[in-house]
Design a protein around this motif. Structure first.
Motif, PDB file in Angstrom:
ATOM      1  N   ILE A  44       1.257   8.108  -0.585  1.00 15.03           N
ATOM      2  CA  ILE A  44      -0.091   7.821  -1.063  1.00 15.03           C
ATOM      3  C   ILE A  44      -0.285   8.458  -2.432  1.00 15.03           C
ATOM      4  CG2 ILE A  44      -2.522   8.392  -0.656  1.00 15.03           C
ATOM      5  CD1 ILE A  44      -1.611   6.226   1.120  1.00 15.03           C
ATOM      6  N   GLN A  45      -0.894   7.702  -3.349  1.00 15.06           N
ATOM      7  CA  GLN A  45      -1.216   8.217  -4.678  1.00 15.06           C
ATOM      8  C   GLN A  45      -2.689   7.910  -4.968  1.00 15.06           C
ATOM      9  OE1 GLN A  45       1.706   6.117  -7.044  1.00 15.06           O
ATOM     10  NE2 GLN A  45       3.275   7.658  -6.657  1.00 15.06           N
ATOM     11  N   PRO A  46      -3.575   8.852  -4.648  1.00 12.62           N
ATOM     12  CA  PRO A  46      -5.002   8.593  -4.875  1.00 12.62           C
ATOM     13  C   PRO A  46      -5.448   8.940  -6.293  1.00 12.62           C
ATOM     14  CG  PRO A  46      -4.729  10.668  -3.718  1.00 12.62           C
ATOM     15  CD  PRO A  46      -3.343  10.096  -3.925  1.00 12.62           C
ATOM     16  N   VAL A  48      -9.005   9.561  -6.979  1.00  9.94           N
ATOM     17  CA  VAL A  48     -10.336   9.643  -6.373  1.00  9.94           C
ATOM     18  C   VAL A  48     -11.431   9.379  -7.401  1.00  9.94           C
ATOM     19  CG1 VAL A  48     -11.943  11.135  -5.105  1.00  9.94           C
ATOM     20  CG2 VAL A  48      -9.492  11.210  -4.599  1.00  9.94           C
ATOM     21  N   GLU A  49     -11.274   9.913  -8.600  1.00  8.60           N
ATOM     22  CA  GLU A  49     -12.306   9.754  -9.631  1.00  8.60           C
ATOM     23  C   GLU A  49     -12.504   8.302 -10.061  1.00  8.60           C
ATOM     24  OE1 GLU A  49      -8.343  10.488 -11.449  1.00  8.60           O
ATOM     25  OE2 GLU A  49      -9.490  11.551  -9.921  1.00  8.60           O
ATOM     26  N   ASN A  50     -11.482   7.464  -9.843  1.00  5.88           N
ATOM     27  CA  ASN A  50     -11.564   6.044 -10.207  1.00  5.88           C
ATOM     28  C   ASN A  50     -11.724   5.124  -8.992  1.00  5.88           C
ATOM     29  OD1 ASN A  50     -11.162   6.570 -12.978  1.00  5.88           O
ATOM     30  ND2 ASN A  50      -8.959   6.687 -12.660  1.00  5.88           N
ATOM     31  N   ASN A  51     -11.893   5.724  -7.795  1.00  5.54           N
ATOM     32  CA  ASN A  51     -11.997   4.953  -6.553  1.00  5.54           C
ATOM     33  C   ASN A  51     -10.783   4.053  -6.337  1.00  5.54           C
ATOM     34  OD1 ASN A  51     -14.402   5.939  -5.468  1.00  5.54           O
ATOM     35  ND2 ASN A  51     -15.618   4.567  -6.744  1.00  5.54           N
ATOM     36  N   LYS A  52      -9.600   4.558  -6.722  1.00  6.53           N
ATOM     37  CA  LYS A  52      -8.362   3.798  -6.560  1.00  6.53           C
ATOM     38  C   LYS A  52      -7.373   4.601  -5.733  1.00  6.53           C
ATOM     39  CE  LYS A  52      -8.844   1.223 -10.817  1.00  6.53           C
ATOM     40  NZ  LYS A  52      -8.273   0.861 -12.095  1.00  6.53           N
ATOM     41  N   ILE A  53      -6.592   3.863  -4.961  1.00  9.63           N
ATOM     42  CA  ILE A  53      -5.544   4.505  -4.169  1.00  9.63           C
ATOM     43  C   ILE A  53      -4.358   3.552  -4.114  1.00  9.63           C
ATOM     44  CG2 ILE A  53      -6.493   3.681  -1.963  1.00  9.63           C
ATOM     45  CD1 ILE A  53      -5.552   6.404  -0.768  1.00  9.63           C
ATOM     46  N   ALA A  54      -3.175   4.109  -4.287  1.00  6.33           N
ATOM     47  CA  ALA A  54      -1.947   3.311  -4.199  1.00  6.33           C
ATOM     48  C   ALA A  54      -1.183   3.749  -2.960  1.00  6.33           C
ATOM     49  CB  ALA A  54      -1.090   3.504  -5.443  1.00  6.33           C
ATOM     50  N   LEU A  55      -0.664   2.767  -2.252  1.00 11.22           N
ATOM     51  CA  LEU A  55       0.195   3.005  -1.101  1.00 11.22           C
ATOM     52  C   LEU A  55       1.564   2.436  -1.451  1.00 11.22           C
ATOM     53  CD1 LEU A  55       0.815   3.620   1.923  1.00 11.22           C
ATOM     54  CD2 LEU A  55      -0.040   1.329   2.434  1.00 11.22           C
ATOM     55  N   ILE A  56       2.553   3.305  -1.502  1.00  6.13           N
ATOM     56  CA  ILE A  56       3.922   2.852  -1.707  1.00  6.13           C
ATOM     57  C   ILE A  56       4.515   2.763  -0.311  1.00  6.13           C
ATOM     58  CG2 ILE A  56       6.159   3.344  -2.756  1.00  6.13           C
ATOM     59  CD1 ILE A  56       4.533   4.884  -4.929  1.00  6.13           C
ATOM     60  N   PHE A  57       4.832   1.540   0.092  1.00  4.99           N
ATOM     61  CA  PHE A  57       5.202   1.259   1.478  1.00  4.99           C
ATOM     62  C   PHE A  57       6.577   0.621   1.520  1.00  4.99           C
ATOM     63  CE2 PHE A  57       4.953  -1.348   5.386  1.00  4.99           C
ATOM     64  CZ  PHE A  57       4.617  -0.360   6.299  1.00  4.99           C
ATOM     65  N   GLY A  58       7.437   1.154   2.382  1.00  2.67           N
ATOM     66  CA  GLY A  58       8.795   0.641   2.483  1.00  2.67           C
ATOM     67  C   GLY A  58       9.183   0.288   3.898  1.00  2.67           C
ATOM     68  N   ARG A  74       4.528  -1.371  -3.985  1.00  2.66           N
ATOM     69  CA  ARG A  74       3.357  -0.541  -4.320  1.00  2.66           C
ATOM     70  C   ARG A  74       2.113  -1.418  -4.179  1.00  2.66           C
ATOM     71  NH1 ARG A  74       1.973   3.928  -7.707  1.00  2.66           N
ATOM     72  NH2 ARG A  74      -0.064   3.607  -8.679  1.00  2.66           N
ATOM     73  N   PHE A  75       1.220  -1.005  -3.301  1.00  2.00           N
ATOM     74  CA  PHE A  75      -0.035  -1.708  -3.048  1.00  2.00           C
ATOM     75  C   PHE A  75      -1.165  -0.876  -3.635  1.00  2.00           C
ATOM     76  CE2 PHE A  75       2.978  -2.800   0.201  1.00  2.00           C
ATOM     77  CZ  PHE A  75       2.797  -4.162   0.392  1.00  2.00           C
ATOM     78  N   GLU A  76      -1.912  -1.455  -4.552  1.00  2.00           N
ATOM     79  CA  GLU A  76      -3.034  -0.736  -5.151  1.00  2.00           C
ATOM     80  C   GLU A  76      -4.342  -1.301  -4.620  1.00  2.00           C
ATOM     81  OE1 GLU A  76      -2.821  -0.317  -9.395  1.00  2.00           O
ATOM     82  OE2 GLU A  76      -0.697   0.198  -9.305  1.00  2.00           O
ATOM     83  N   PHE A  77      -5.221  -0.381  -4.233  1.00  2.00           N
ATOM     84  CA  PHE A  77      -6.510  -0.732  -3.657  1.00  2.00           C
ATOM     85  C   PHE A  77      -7.631  -0.075  -4.449  1.00  2.00           C
ATOM     86  CE2 PHE A  77      -3.453  -0.787  -0.228  1.00  2.00           C
ATOM     87  CZ  PHE A  77      -3.798  -1.892   0.537  1.00  2.00           C
ATOM     88  N   GLY A  93      -1.307  18.791  -0.173  1.00  2.00           N
ATOM     89  CA  GLY A  93      -1.374  17.884   0.969  1.00  2.00           C
ATOM     90  C   GLY A  93      -2.619  17.013   0.851  1.00  2.00           C
ATOM     91  N   ILE A  94      -2.546  15.827   1.408  1.00  2.00           N
ATOM     92  CA  ILE A  94      -3.665  14.895   1.348  1.00  2.00           C
ATOM     93  C   ILE A  94      -4.009  14.468   2.767  1.00  2.00           C
ATOM     94  CG2 ILE A  94      -4.443  12.635   0.535  1.00  2.00           C
ATOM     95  CD1 ILE A  94      -2.396  12.911  -1.752  1.00  2.00           C
ATOM     96  N   THR A  95      -5.280  14.578   3.115  1.00  4.59           N
ATOM     97  CA  THR A  95      -5.756  14.086   4.397  1.00  4.59           C
ATOM     98  C   THR A  95      -6.631  12.875   4.129  1.00  4.59           C
ATOM     99  OG1 THR A  95      -5.749  16.322   5.320  1.00  4.59           O
ATOM    100  CG2 THR A  95      -7.058  14.669   6.486  1.00  4.59           C
TER     101      THR A  95
END
Length: 144
Positions: A44-46, A48-58, A74-77, A93-95
């Motif tokens: 996960i690559q958040p 937060v300040e831009n309301n964006k999060i990337a999920l690198i999924f394999g 890489r999925f960007e949301f 760590g990120i929760t």
């Protein structure tokens, strides 16, 4: 706040290939689906300040210890009010609460379609990505 009453407003903004490897020659007509081992990875690559999060999924398929397919995207949301769903710990760590199963669900469905196209015409096309419970996968990926 219980999960049942959380209003999540999010959208998928981009999907980009990170890596792809396929060795379809190792898959013969005699290979049984239960002999192909399925593995997953995520990062996960958040922002937060831009309301964006990337999920690198394999996704990885292995047969008798040999990797026969590996696909990473890489999925960007964009997630409204992302800060309410993310806590960044002092040890980096990120929760993430509530949204992770939704991110995983979108990634799985998209990967299924990608794999259908990428494996078309090969023996790997007979082994589509199975139906996967995003809640269970989220828990598995969170507890390696």
């Amino acid at each position: 706040m219980t999960e049942g009453n959380v209003n999540i407003q999010m959208r998928l903004t981009s999907v980009n290939e990170v890596s792809f490897m396929m060795s379809p020659g190792k898959i013969t007509e005699e290979v049984l689906p239960e002999n192909i081992k399925l593995g997953f990875s995520s990062q996960i690559q958040p922002e937060v300040e831009n309301n964006k999060i990337a999920l690198i999924f394999g996704i990885k398929y292995e047969l008798e210890g040999d990797k026969v397919l590996e696909c990473v995207y890489r999925f960007e949301f964009e997630v409204s009010g992302l800060a309410q769903f993310i806590t960044i710990e002092d040890n980096d760590g990120i929760t993430i609460t509530y949204i992770m199963p939704h991110l995983i669900s979108v990634a799985i469905g998209t990967m299924r379609g990608i794999l259908v196209v990428k494996t078309a015409g090969t023996n790997l096309s007979k082994y589509p990505l199975p139906i996967i419970d995003p809640m269970q996968l989220t828990q598995t990926l969170s507890n390696p």
